[in-house]
Design a protein around this motif. Structure first.
Motif, PDB file in Angstrom:
ATOM      1  N   MET A   1       0.870  -1.180   0.000  1.00 56.78           N
ATOM      2  CA  MET A   1       0.000   0.000   0.000  1.00 56.78           C
ATOM      3  C   MET A   1       0.903   1.225   0.000  1.00 56.78           C
ATOM      4  SD  MET A   1      -3.294   1.392   0.708  1.00 56.78           S
ATOM      5  CE  MET A   1      -3.850  -0.207   0.326  1.00 56.78           C
ATOM      6  N   LYS A   2       0.731   2.074  -0.989  1.00 56.05           N
ATOM      7  CA  LYS A   2       1.528   3.293  -1.108  1.00 56.05           C
ATOM      8  C   LYS A   2       0.627   4.512  -1.015  1.00 56.05           C
ATOM      9  CE  LYS A   2       4.994   1.175  -4.025  1.00 56.05           C
ATOM     10  NZ  LYS A   2       5.703   1.212  -5.282  1.00 56.05           N
ATOM     11  N   ASN A   3       1.254   5.651  -0.851  1.00 60.04           N
ATOM     12  CA  ASN A   3       0.561   6.937  -0.841  1.00 60.04           C
ATOM     13  C   ASN A   3      -0.409   7.121   0.312  1.00 60.04           C
ATOM     14  OD1 ASN A   3       1.850   7.840  -3.239  1.00 60.04           O
ATOM     15  ND2 ASN A   3       0.429   6.587  -4.421  1.00 60.04           N
ATOM     16  N   TYR A   4      -0.113   6.519   1.462  1.00 60.33           N
ATOM     17  CA  TYR A   4      -0.934   6.798   2.626  1.00 60.33           C
ATOM     18  C   TYR A   4      -0.068   7.459   3.683  1.00 60.33           C
ATOM     19  CZ  TYR A   4       0.940   2.954   5.401  1.00 60.33           C
ATOM     20  OH  TYR A   4       1.761   2.142   6.120  1.00 60.33           O
ATOM     21  N   GLU A   5      -0.737   8.170   4.598  1.00 60.94           N
ATOM     22  CA  GLU A   5      -0.024   8.921   5.629  1.00 60.94           C
ATOM     23  C   GLU A   5      -0.798   8.827   6.940  1.00 60.94           C
ATOM     24  OE1 GLU A   5       1.624  13.462   6.282  1.00 60.94           O
ATOM     25  OE2 GLU A   5      -0.197  13.171   5.106  1.00 60.94           O
ATOM     26  N   ILE A   6      -0.064   8.716   8.024  1.00 62.39           N
ATOM     27  CA  ILE A   6      -0.636   8.806   9.359  1.00 62.39           C
ATOM     28  C   ILE A   6      -0.025  10.053   9.973  1.00 62.39           C
ATOM     29  CG2 ILE A   6      -0.920   7.699  11.601  1.00 62.39           C
ATOM     30  CD1 ILE A   6      -0.112   5.062  10.190  1.00 62.39           C
ATOM     31  N   LYS A   7      -0.852  11.054  10.273  1.00 64.42           N
ATOM     32  CA  LYS A   7      -0.315  12.289  10.844  1.00 64.42           C
ATOM     33  C   LYS A   7      -1.001  12.613  12.152  1.00 64.42           C
ATOM     34  CE  LYS A   7      -3.073  16.097   9.299  1.00 64.42           C
ATOM     35  NZ  LYS A   7      -3.027  17.492   9.409  1.00 64.42           N
ATOM     36  N   ARG A   8      -0.239  13.172  13.061  1.00 62.77           N
ATOM     37  CA  ARG A   8      -0.788  13.596  14.341  1.00 62.77           C
ATOM     38  C   ARG A   8      -1.786  14.713  14.093  1.00 62.77           C
ATOM     39  NH1 ARG A   8       1.727  13.987  19.698  1.00 62.77           N
ATOM     40  NH2 ARG A   8       0.050  14.654  21.044  1.00 62.77           N
ATOM     41  N   ALA A   9      -3.003  14.540  14.560  1.00 61.84           N
ATOM     42  CA  ALA A   9      -4.044  15.555  14.367  1.00 61.84           C
ATOM     43  C   ALA A   9      -3.762  16.763  15.252  1.00 61.84           C
ATOM     44  CB  ALA A   9      -5.415  14.966  14.688  1.00 61.84           C
ATOM     45  N   THR A  10      -3.938  17.931  14.702  1.00 67.20           N
ATOM     46  CA  THR A  10      -3.757  19.178  15.441  1.00 67.20           C
ATOM     47  C   THR A  10      -5.124  19.674  15.893  1.00 67.20           C
ATOM     48  OG1 THR A  10      -3.993  20.568  13.482  1.00 67.20           O
ATOM     49  CG2 THR A  10      -1.760  19.754  13.995  1.00 67.20           C
ATOM     50  N   LEU A  11      -5.127  20.712  16.680  1.00 67.50           N
ATOM     51  CA  LEU A  11      -6.387  21.307  17.123  1.00 67.50           C
ATOM     52  C   LEU A  11      -7.222  21.766  15.921  1.00 67.50           C
ATOM     53  CD1 LEU A  11      -8.008  21.930  19.625  1.00 67.50           C
ATOM     54  CD2 LEU A  11      -6.830  24.117  19.802  1.00 67.50           C
ATOM     55  N   GLU A  12      -6.551  22.204  14.851  1.00 66.43           N
ATOM     56  CA  GLU A  12      -7.258  22.610  13.631  1.00 66.43           C
ATOM     57  C   GLU A  12      -7.971  21.423  12.979  1.00 66.43           C
ATOM     58  OE1 GLU A  12      -3.900  23.542  14.090  1.00 66.43           O
ATOM     59  OE2 GLU A  12      -4.569  25.450  14.928  1.00 66.43           O
ATOM     60  N   ASP A  13      -7.534  20.185  13.269  1.00 63.84           N
ATOM     61  CA  ASP A  13      -8.140  18.976  12.709  1.00 63.84           C
ATOM     62  C   ASP A  13      -9.290  18.438  13.554  1.00 63.84           C
ATOM     63  OD1 ASP A  13      -6.241  18.747  10.554  1.00 63.84           O
ATOM     64  OD2 ASP A  13      -4.787  17.948  12.005  1.00 63.84           O
ATOM     65  N   LYS A  14      -9.569  19.088  14.669  1.00 65.04           N
ATOM     66  CA  LYS A  14     -10.564  18.573  15.606  1.00 65.04           C
ATOM     67  C   LYS A  14     -11.944  18.432  14.954  1.00 65.04           C
ATOM     68  CE  LYS A  14     -12.648  19.435  20.092  1.00 65.04           C
ATOM     69  NZ  LYS A  14     -12.791  20.396  21.170  1.00 65.04           N
ATOM     70  N   GLU A  15     -12.375  19.400  14.186  1.00 66.39           N
ATOM     71  CA  GLU A  15     -13.690  19.314  13.534  1.00 66.39           C
ATOM     72  C   GLU A  15     -13.723  18.149  12.548  1.00 66.39           C
ATOM     73  OE1 GLU A  15     -16.907  21.931  10.952  1.00 66.39           O
ATOM     74  OE2 GLU A  15     -14.973  22.822  11.446  1.00 66.39           O
ATOM     75  N   THR A  16     -12.665  17.964  11.783  1.00 61.04           N
ATOM     76  CA  THR A  16     -12.578  16.846  10.849  1.00 61.04           C
ATOM     77  C   THR A  16     -12.681  15.524  11.587  1.00 61.04           C
ATOM     78  OG1 THR A  16     -11.200  18.132   9.336  1.00 61.04           O
ATOM     79  CG2 THR A  16     -11.098  15.734   9.116  1.00 61.04           C
ATOM     80  N   LEU A  17     -11.945  15.397  12.680  1.00 63.12           N
ATOM     81  CA  LEU A  17     -11.981  14.178  13.485  1.00 63.12           C
ATOM     82  C   LEU A  17     -13.371  13.957  14.072  1.00 63.12           C
ATOM     83  CD1 LEU A  17     -10.258  11.841  14.429  1.00 63.12           C
ATOM     84  CD2 LEU A  17      -9.422  13.269  16.286  1.00 63.12           C
ATOM     85  N   SER A  18     -13.990  15.011  14.556  1.00 64.41           N
ATOM     86  CA  SER A  18     -15.344  14.923  15.097  1.00 64.41           C
ATOM     87  C   SER A  18     -16.330  14.452  14.031  1.00 64.41           C
ATOM     88  CB  SER A  18     -15.765  16.281  15.654  1.00 64.41           C
ATOM     89  OG  SER A  18     -17.045  16.214  16.213  1.00 64.41           O
ATOM     90  N   ASN A  19     -16.195  14.955  12.819  1.00 66.01           N
ATOM     91  CA  ASN A  19     -17.064  14.535  11.718  1.00 66.01           C
ATOM     92  C   ASN A  19     -16.845  13.062  11.372  1.00 66.01           C
ATOM     93  OD1 ASN A  19     -18.126  17.120  11.558  1.00 66.01           O
ATOM     94  ND2 ASN A  19     -16.768  17.741   9.900  1.00 66.01           N
ATOM     95  N   LEU A  20     -15.589  12.631  11.332  1.00 70.19           N
ATOM     96  CA  LEU A  20     -15.292  11.223  11.053  1.00 70.19           C
ATOM     97  C   LEU A  20     -15.867  10.307  12.134  1.00 70.19           C
ATOM     98  CD1 LEU A  20     -11.596  11.456   9.822  1.00 70.19           C
ATOM     99  CD2 LEU A  20     -13.584  10.759   8.465  1.00 70.19           C
ATOM    100  N   LEU A  21     -15.865  10.783  13.364  1.00 68.93           N
ATOM    101  CA  LEU A  21     -16.417   9.986  14.459  1.00 68.93           C
ATOM    102  C   LEU A  21     -17.913   9.736  14.272  1.00 68.93           C
ATOM    103  CD1 LEU A  21     -14.240  11.391  17.270  1.00 68.93           C
ATOM    104  CD2 LEU A  21     -14.777   8.964  17.062  1.00 68.93           C
ATOM    105  N   GLN A  22     -18.622  10.619  13.589  1.00 72.53           N
ATOM    106  CA  GLN A  22     -20.031  10.381  13.303  1.00 72.53           C
ATOM    107  C   GLN A  22     -20.198   9.143  12.407  1.00 72.53           C
ATOM    108  OE1 GLN A  22     -23.052  12.141  14.324  1.00 72.53           O
ATOM    109  NE2 GLN A  22     -21.529  12.622  15.900  1.00 72.53           N
ATOM    110  N   PHE A  23     -19.331   8.994  11.411  1.00 73.55           N
ATOM    111  CA  PHE A  23     -19.363   7.806  10.552  1.00 73.55           C
ATOM    112  C   PHE A  23     -18.986   6.547  11.334  1.00 73.55           C
ATOM    113  CE2 PHE A  23     -18.492  11.202   7.399  1.00 73.55           C
ATOM    114  CZ  PHE A  23     -19.619  11.034   6.616  1.00 73.55           C
ATOM    115  N   TYR A  24     -17.999   6.686  12.196  1.00 78.82           N
ATOM    116  CA  TYR A  24     -17.541   5.574  13.035  1.00 78.82           C
ATOM    117  C   TYR A  24     -18.688   5.076  13.923  1.00 78.82           C
ATOM    118  CZ  TYR A  24     -14.648   3.377  16.731  1.00 78.82           C
ATOM    119  OH  TYR A  24     -14.086   2.522  17.651  1.00 78.82           O
TER     120      TYR A  24
END
Length: 143
Positions: A1-24
């Motif tokens: 598997m190529k072209n994937y990344e795991i990055k530490r989420a910043t406070l600016e990413d909190k809304e994105t993470l919150s939205n993904l948690l709805q799908f989860y």
């Protein structure tokens, strides 16, 4: 598997993470009695502690520069000789499942540390969460 990344989420990413948690949470509603609130959303996941508690580490996963999921990690510190990291939540969006991404991400997260044990729950072929704890070196995964 190529072209994937795991990055530490910043406070600016909190809304994105919150939205993904709805799908989860939605994915789990197939197996658990989870109800949406009057606003059409599931209840909010307690994300604030991932930016206020130094023993918690949020990560976003992307594939081909598109958001594909997340991993939430917590340091369990029982005493100075018994500390380990635990995967609290692990999510890959449905469109990226069965591609090997979840398996590769799990290997990547655990491969950066010494692993004592690992067990995965596989619901209908999808890696959904990691139940058992693994023992690691104490450095958090770096982006």
């Amino acid at each position: 598997m190529k072209n994937y990344e795991i990055k530490r989420a910043t406070l600016e990413d909190k809304e994105t993470l919150s939205n993904l948690l709805q799908f989860y949470i939605y994915d789990f509603s197939e197996f658990m009695d989870l109800q949406i609130e009057d606003n059409g959303k599931f209840g909010e996941y307690p994300l604030n502690e991932y930016w206020t508690d130094c023993s918690r580490f949020p990560y976003l996963i992307s594939l081909h520069e598109k958001i594909a999921g997340f991993v939430l990690v917590k340091l369990i510190d029982r005493d100075e000789n018994n500390s380990y990291f635990s995967i609290v939540e692990f999510f890959i969006m449905k469109r990226f499942r069965r591609t090997g991404l979840g398996k590769q991400v799990a290997k990547d997260v655990f491969g950066k540390r010494k692993v004592q044990s690992l067990a995965m729950s596989d619901i209908h072929g999808y890696v959904v969460e990691i139940h058992n704890y693994a023992r690691f070196d104490m450095e958090p995964l770096q982006a």
